[in-house]
Design an enzyme around this catalytic site. Structure first.
Site, PDB file in Angstrom:
ATOM      1  N   HIS A 177       0.828 -26.325   7.886  1.00 36.09           N
ATOM      2  CA  HIS A 177       0.273 -27.511   7.216  1.00 36.09           C
ATOM      3  C   HIS A 177       1.373 -28.317   6.535  1.00 36.09           C
ATOM      4  O   HIS A 177       1.224 -29.512   6.330  1.00 36.09           O
ATOM      5  CB  HIS A 177      -0.816 -27.116   6.209  1.00 36.09           C
ATOM      6  CG  HIS A 177      -0.335 -26.195   5.125  1.00 36.09           C
ATOM      7  ND1 HIS A 177      -0.298 -24.836   5.286  1.00 36.09           N
ATOM      8  CD2 HIS A 177       0.125 -26.444   3.865  1.00 36.09           C
ATOM      9  CE1 HIS A 177       0.163 -24.277   4.165  1.00 36.09           C
ATOM     10  NE2 HIS A 177       0.434 -25.233   3.289  1.00 36.09           N
ATOM     11  N   HIS A 192      -0.341 -32.828   3.825  1.00 36.01           N
ATOM     12  CA  HIS A 192      -0.034 -31.839   2.785  1.00 36.01           C
ATOM     13  C   HIS A 192       1.338 -32.109   2.178  1.00 36.01           C
ATOM     14  O   HIS A 192       2.350 -31.597   2.673  1.00 36.01           O
ATOM     15  CB  HIS A 192      -0.072 -30.436   3.385  1.00 36.01           C
ATOM     16  CG  HIS A 192      -1.375 -30.097   4.025  1.00 36.01           C
ATOM     17  ND1 HIS A 192      -1.746 -30.580   5.271  1.00 36.01           N
ATOM     18  CD2 HIS A 192      -2.408 -29.331   3.594  1.00 36.01           C
ATOM     19  CE1 HIS A 192      -2.943 -30.113   5.572  1.00 36.01           C
ATOM     20  NE2 HIS A 192      -3.373 -29.362   4.574  1.00 36.01           N
ATOM     21  N   HIS A 231      -1.814 -29.851  -2.761  1.00 35.20           N
ATOM     22  CA  HIS A 231      -1.748 -29.049  -1.537  1.00 35.20           C
ATOM     23  C   HIS A 231      -2.098 -29.870  -0.294  1.00 35.20           C
ATOM     24  O   HIS A 231      -1.308 -29.932   0.640  1.00 35.20           O
ATOM     25  CB  HIS A 231      -2.676 -27.825  -1.624  1.00 35.20           C
ATOM     26  CG  HIS A 231      -2.976 -27.254  -0.275  1.00 35.20           C
ATOM     27  ND1 HIS A 231      -2.121 -26.402   0.367  1.00 35.20           N
ATOM     28  CD2 HIS A 231      -4.014 -27.470   0.576  1.00 35.20           C
ATOM     29  CE1 HIS A 231      -2.621 -26.107   1.554  1.00 35.20           C
ATOM     30  NE2 HIS A 231      -3.766 -26.739   1.709  1.00 35.20           N
ATOM     31  N   GLU A 264      -4.265  -5.067  17.472  1.00 34.23           N
ATOM     32  CA  GLU A 264      -4.502  -6.034  18.558  1.00 34.23           C
ATOM     33  C   GLU A 264      -4.106  -7.446  18.160  1.00 34.23           C
ATOM     34  O   GLU A 264      -3.512  -8.187  18.960  1.00 34.23           O
ATOM     35  CB  GLU A 264      -5.986  -6.036  18.966  1.00 34.23           C
ATOM     36  CG  GLU A 264      -6.473  -4.802  19.687  1.00 34.23           C
ATOM     37  CD  GLU A 264      -6.890  -3.697  18.734  1.00 34.23           C
ATOM     38  OE1 GLU A 264      -6.741  -3.870  17.499  1.00 34.23           O
ATOM     39  OE2 GLU A 264      -7.371  -2.654  19.218  1.00 34.23           O
ATOM     40  N   HIS A 287     -18.429  -0.509  22.251  1.00 36.12           N
ATOM     41  CA  HIS A 287     -17.255  -0.630  23.121  1.00 36.12           C
ATOM     42  C   HIS A 287     -17.537  -1.402  24.415  1.00 36.12           C
ATOM     43  O   HIS A 287     -16.628  -1.641  25.192  1.00 36.12           O
ATOM     44  CB  HIS A 287     -16.726   0.761  23.469  1.00 36.12           C
ATOM     45  CG  HIS A 287     -15.933   1.382  22.361  1.00 36.12           C
ATOM     46  ND1 HIS A 287     -16.382   1.427  21.064  1.00 36.12           N
ATOM     47  CD2 HIS A 287     -14.699   1.958  22.348  1.00 36.12           C
ATOM     48  CE1 HIS A 287     -15.469   2.017  20.302  1.00 36.12           C
ATOM     49  NE2 HIS A 287     -14.443   2.342  21.055  1.00 36.12           N
TER      50      HIS A 287
HETATM   51  C1  LIG Z   1      -6.351 -19.050   9.384  1.00 39.63           C
HETATM   52  C2  LIG Z   1      -6.448 -20.234   8.492  1.00 39.63           C
HETATM   53  N1  LIG Z   1      -7.423 -20.305   7.584  1.00 39.63           N
HETATM   54  C3  LIG Z   1      -7.550 -21.393   6.796  1.00 39.63           C
HETATM   55  C4  LIG Z   1      -6.690 -22.443   6.912  1.00 39.63           C
HETATM   56  C5  LIG Z   1      -6.872 -23.692   6.062  1.00 39.63           C
HETATM   57  N2  LIG Z   1      -5.773 -23.746   5.082  1.00 39.63           N
HETATM   58  C6  LIG Z   1      -4.716 -24.527   5.259  1.00 39.63           C
HETATM   59  S1  LIG Z   1      -3.559 -24.269   4.103  1.00 39.63           S
HETATM   60  C7  LIG Z   1      -4.514 -23.125   3.300  1.00 39.63           C
HETATM   61  C8  LIG Z   1      -4.046 -22.348   2.114  1.00 39.63           C
HETATM   62  C9  LIG Z   1      -2.876 -22.885   1.560  1.00 39.63           C
HETATM   63  O1  LIG Z   1      -2.265 -22.036   0.656  1.00 39.63           O
HETATM   64  P1  LIG Z   1      -0.754 -21.683   0.882  1.00 39.63           P
HETATM   65  O2  LIG Z   1      -0.645 -20.958   2.149  1.00 39.63           O
HETATM   66  O3  LIG Z   1      -0.268 -20.993  -0.342  1.00 39.63           O
HETATM   67  O4  LIG Z   1      -0.045 -23.067   1.060  1.00 39.63           O
HETATM   68  P2  LIG Z   1       0.373 -24.077  -0.095  1.00 39.63           P
HETATM   69  O5  LIG Z   1      -0.843 -24.308  -0.951  1.00 39.63           O
HETATM   70  O6  LIG Z   1       1.455 -23.427  -0.837  1.00 39.63           O
HETATM   71  O7  LIG Z   1       0.766 -25.308   0.617  1.00 39.63           O
HETATM   72  C10 LIG Z   1      -5.711 -22.965   3.953  1.00 39.63           C
HETATM   73  C11 LIG Z   1      -6.775 -22.060   3.487  1.00 39.63           C
HETATM   74  C12 LIG Z   1      -5.673 -22.329   7.882  1.00 39.63           C
HETATM   75  N3  LIG Z   1      -4.789 -23.295   8.080  1.00 39.63           N
HETATM   76  N4  LIG Z   1      -5.560 -21.217   8.630  1.00 39.63           N
END
Ligand SMILES: Cc1ncc(C[n+]2csc(CCOP(=O)(O)OP(=O)(O)O)c2C)c(N)n1
Length: 691
Positions: A70, A30, A265, A429, A491
């Protein structure tokens, strides 16, 4: 002078292109997030973050969490540049087998990584736990003239982090608790993985955080170093509210054809676009992974600055030790993760003449005894204290000192403020799981959580991360089966117990009675390299007669022979866990009176038992005995592991129902009669087979 000529700009571009080069070389990763957030990260790491790269575990360092895991190359670049134990060649093997520069930052792989991030929303929620940890330690150990605990928790969070529900839970609680030393930089780039946030996320984040009780600032230009610096200074001065700084950035900044798009991204820029970006930011196209000498020199000042800051703290701590020797020793011991000697010397014992008692109730007694010996034991429940029995009596409520305790119902008594050890997580939780991971990773704590077992589903993501991170958290789950009765199938946990057993490095213990409850706590506390879940009943269960049965200390091996009808090799083995162990025992005794050789095994923890040497396992479950019946009021799937395909399992195959517990056990066939009958049936089959 061109802005790109300044040292600051070259430092920032170094971060950008280390990230872009590494992603390009790995052909995976990324680049956009590090390129867009490089400027804010640079200001934070060079002007604000208190850390010592050569002593990453220094206890009073600021904590930094890249919640948007990421963007891992951002933090890897910073770790290398500021002089942590991370070589350039490891940056070059980003995402490769055996490399510590994993796809997402992993706390147990790399010094300088505070928590494992990647699943969005978790890191920022862990950070709330870290800020809570700091506030508690400061309240307990600082003295007017000696501040030995005094650090910030900084976070870089992305749109995805703030979209995930767990961050709303955690940030709501952080606002309520007024955790002023928590500072979040929001990488507000309007882009997520699959497109613009205009598709999904148009709320006013600032207003939302204001409503949580946070201090909110905006920086309109993500490359405006002075504005970021000024906002961080203001945030640091705001002591009674957590801070968020919404920094408007451009994802993939510098890439002429892709910046500002979701194309940057999660994929390499591509060789041509990478070269175009380098040209655009007046960066040499060769060599890759280029770090100008003066840039490195500038970043490496973190080493001497850190050394000086830590030395100053060590002096402060030495003076503290002179003035408050006992506190200083306790603090050091806690931060080392060692238990004090004699910590388990005064645990209660439950003799055979104790009348039937719910294991949650027995646990309450154990927990109180432990709380007096272990100041690091701090936790609470998700608004279920009167059901989980997990308050620490007399140890106070963790609350913002400014908030008045007057007229507040549900107080558990004692101190009110950051020194309190009962954390009221509220009906949250998911955040409870994530906060306690943060507390554990901060150091100085053995945090615990409590809720109903069925709601472990609401906590699974942080539990999984805690196990992956080898963090020491104790999860208490009560109301462990249909035995909870009238609340009904919503539950009553069915698959949750087995579900938890599937998580690697999570130890699950389901003690059978009060005596095993003591041993379950003892075993959980001895564990330093991962989390433990202890599962307790709502309903009373008999205290087994240990004059006839083996001692409960056998629990520490996960499973043990509880009772045997004679010395010879048994014909049938009954295996029970938790509230069904006594059923197994009764069924075993009944068959023994019929002249059948019987062995009854208590198996409170699969994971611990499976880790015992093969010889021990063979003594408990001799492989020649194929007639095996397991009984557990949970899903039967999985028990083949111990009973084989020829064995029988008495358990649940469906959801439960709303009725008194005793009726449910009858209706679902989890009875002594049924267990005994299952064994007789198997014996008949084997006898017929051998004819
Ligand atoms: C709980 C979760 N769902 C999905 C993902 C897959 N995923 C990685 S980054 C991302 C979205 C990225 O958007 P953003 O947080 O704005 O990061 P940017 O594009 O600015 O790098 C997703 C859906 C993840 N890492 N964690």
């Amino acid at each position: 002078m061109s802005e790109y000529a300044s040292l600051d700009q070259r430092c920032i571009n170094t971060i950008r292109f280390l990230a872009a080069d590494a992603v390009q070389k790995a052909n995976s990763g990324h680049p956009g997030m590090p390129m867009g957030a490089a400027a804010m990260a640079y200001v934070l790491w060079t002007k604000h973050l208190k850390h010592h790269p050569q002593d990453p575990q220094w206890v009073d360092r600021d904590r930094f969490i890249l919640s948007a895991g990421h963007g891992s190359m951002l933090v890897y670049a910073l770790l290398h540049l500021t002089g942590y134990d991370l070589t350039l060649s490891e940056l070059q093997s980003f995402r490769q087998w055996g490399s510590r520069t994993a796809g997402h930052p992993e706390v147990h792989l790399l010094p300088g990584i505070e928590v494992t991030t990647g699943p969005l929303g978790q890191g920022i929620s862990n950070a709330v736990g870290m800020a809570l940890a700091e506030a508690h330690l400061a309240a307990r150990y600082n003295r007017l003239d000696h501040r030995i605990v005094d650090h910030f928790t900084f976070v870089i969070a992305s749109d995805g982090d703030l979209m995930e529900g767990v961050s709303s839970e955690a940030c709501s609680l952080a606002g309520h608790l007024g955790l002023g030393k928590l500072i979040v930089l929001f990488d507000d780039n309007h882009i997520s993985l699959a497109g613009s946030t205009a598709l999904t996320f148009t709320e006013d984040v600032g207003k939302r955080f204001e409503a949580y009780g946070w201090h909110v600032q905006k920086v309109d230009e993500g490359n405006d170093l002075a504005a970021i610096d000024a906002a961080l200074n203001v945030a640091k001065k705001e002591a009674s509210k957590p801070s968020i700084i919404c920094v408007r950035t451009v994802i993939g900044y510098g890439s002429p054809n892709k910046q500002g798009t979701f194309g940057t991204h999660g994929s390499p820029l591509g060789q041509d676009e990478l070269l175009a970006a380098k040209r655009n930011l007046k960066w040499p196209s060769e060599p890759g992974f280029f770090i100008p000498e003066d840039v490195l020199e500038h970043f490496r000042k973190a080493q001497s600055n850190g050394r000086a800051k830590e030395a100053e703290w060590k002096n402060r701590f030495a003076r503290y030790r002179e003035a408050y020797q006992e506190l200083a020793e306790e603090f050091s011991r806690r931060m080392s993760g060692k238990l004090p000697s004699g910590w388990d010397a005064e645990l209660p014992t439950f003799e055979e003449d104790t009348k039937a008692i719910a294991t949650r109730k027995a646990s309450e007694t154990v927990l109180q005894a432990l709380a007096h010996k272990l100041p690091e034991l701090i936790g609470g429940s998700a608004d279920l204290n009167p059901s989980t029995y997990t308050w620490l009596k007399g140890f106070g409520d963790f609350q913002a000192p400014e908030r008045s305790s007057q007229g507040v119902q549900g107080l558990v008594g004692g101190e009110w403020g950051y020194g309190g050890r009962n954390v009221h997580f509220g009906v949250r939780e998911h955040a409870m799981g994530a906060l306690t991971t943060g507390m554990a990773m901060h150091g100085g704590f053995i945090p615990y959580t409590a809720t109903f077992l069925v709601f472990s589903d609401y906590m699974r993501p942080p539990i999984r991360l805690t196990a992956l991170s080898k963090a020491r958290v104790i999860y208490i789950f009560t109301h462990d089966s249909i035995g909870l009765g009238e609340d009904g199938p919503t539950h009553q946990p069915i698959e949750q117990l087995m579900n938890l057993r599937t998580i690697p490095n999570l130890i699950v213990i389901r003690p059978s009675d009060a005596a095993e409850t003591v041993e379950a706590w003892r075993t959980a506390l001895r564990r330093a390299d991962g989390p433990t879940a202890i599962i307790f009943t709502r309903q009373s269960v008999p205290v087994l007669d240990r004059t006839e049965c083996a001692q409960a200390v056998g629990l520490k091996r996960g499973g043990y022979t509880l009772w045997q009808s004679g010395q010879d090799m048994p014909e049938v083995i009954f295996i029970g866990t938790g509230s069904e162990t006594w059923l197994a025992l009764e069924a075993g005794r009944r068959l023994a009176t019929e002249g059948i050789g019987v062995k009854v095994v208590s198996l409170p923890s699969w994971e611990i038992f499976d880790n015992q040497p093969a010889e021990y396992r063979e003594t408990v479950l001799p492989s020649s005995v194929k007639v095996r019946v397991a009984v557990e009021a949970g899903i039967t799937l999985g028990w083949e592991h111990y009973v084989g395909l020829e064995g029988a399992v008495v358990g649940m195959e469906s959801f439960g129902a709303s009725a008194p517990a005793s009726v449910l056990y009858e209706k679902f066939g989890i009875t002594v009669d049924h267990v005994a009958q299952a064994a007789r049936r198997l014996l008949q089959v084997t006898q017929e087979d051998s004819k």
